[in-house]
Write a protein that holds these residues in place. Sequence first.
Motif, PDB file in Angstrom:
ATOM      1  N   GLU A  42      -4.990 -10.443   2.894  1.00 49.47           N
ATOM      2  CA  GLU A  42      -4.755  -9.280   2.017  1.00 49.47           C
ATOM      3  C   GLU A  42      -5.547  -9.292   0.787  1.00 49.47           C
ATOM      4  OE1 GLU A  42      -1.788  -8.559   3.710  1.00 49.47           O
ATOM      5  OE2 GLU A  42      -1.622  -7.906   1.753  1.00 49.47           O
ATOM      6  N   SER A  45      -8.427  -6.907   2.148  1.00 47.97           N
ATOM      7  CA  SER A  45      -7.742  -5.579   2.173  1.00 47.97           C
ATOM      8  C   SER A  45      -7.559  -4.996   0.657  1.00 47.97           C
ATOM      9  CB  SER A  45      -6.423  -5.631   2.935  1.00 47.97           C
ATOM     10  OG  SER A  45      -6.212  -6.184   4.280  1.00 47.97           O
ATOM     11  N   THR A  48     -10.885  -3.636  -0.191  1.00 45.17           N
ATOM     12  CA  THR A  48     -11.411  -2.554   0.607  1.00 45.17           C
ATOM     13  C   THR A  48     -10.850  -1.215  -0.068  1.00 45.17           C
ATOM     14  OG1 THR A  48     -11.834  -3.824   2.648  1.00 45.17           O
ATOM     15  CG2 THR A  48     -11.403  -1.457   2.789  1.00 45.17           C
TER      16      THR A  48
END
Length: 96
Positions: A42, A45, A48
């Motif tokens: 998480e 992500s 990102t």
Amino acid sequence: MTERLSDTARDTILAPLLANGWKMTEGRDAITKTFVFEDFVEAFSWMTRAAFWAEKWNHHPEWTNVYKTVEVVLTTHDVDGLSSLDAKLARKFDAL
Ligand SMILES: C[C@H](O)[C@H](O)[C@H]1CNC2=NC(N)=NC(=O)C2=N1
């Protein structure tokens, strides 16, 4: 040309961020926030997604990631201090 935030601008622009977990960085004209996620995936992500916004706006964080925690420092290197770009990116990071 990006400029350092004026004193008056700081009061209005930074206040909502400081009320939402951002803090002034010790010893620097910068803001810092620690984001904690469910797990590493998480956290990464989120990094990102955040990275794509940083690249789109050509304004990049100083950040560290340890497992599910991401510590973010925002400042504008070109003016050696806080600018409106930092507030803009902080608002985006909070919304991701
Ligand atoms: C050449 C490039 O446009 C500049 O170095 C950009 C890149 N990303 C940046 N990010 C941040 N945080 N501050 C800057 O001054 C900055 N400048």
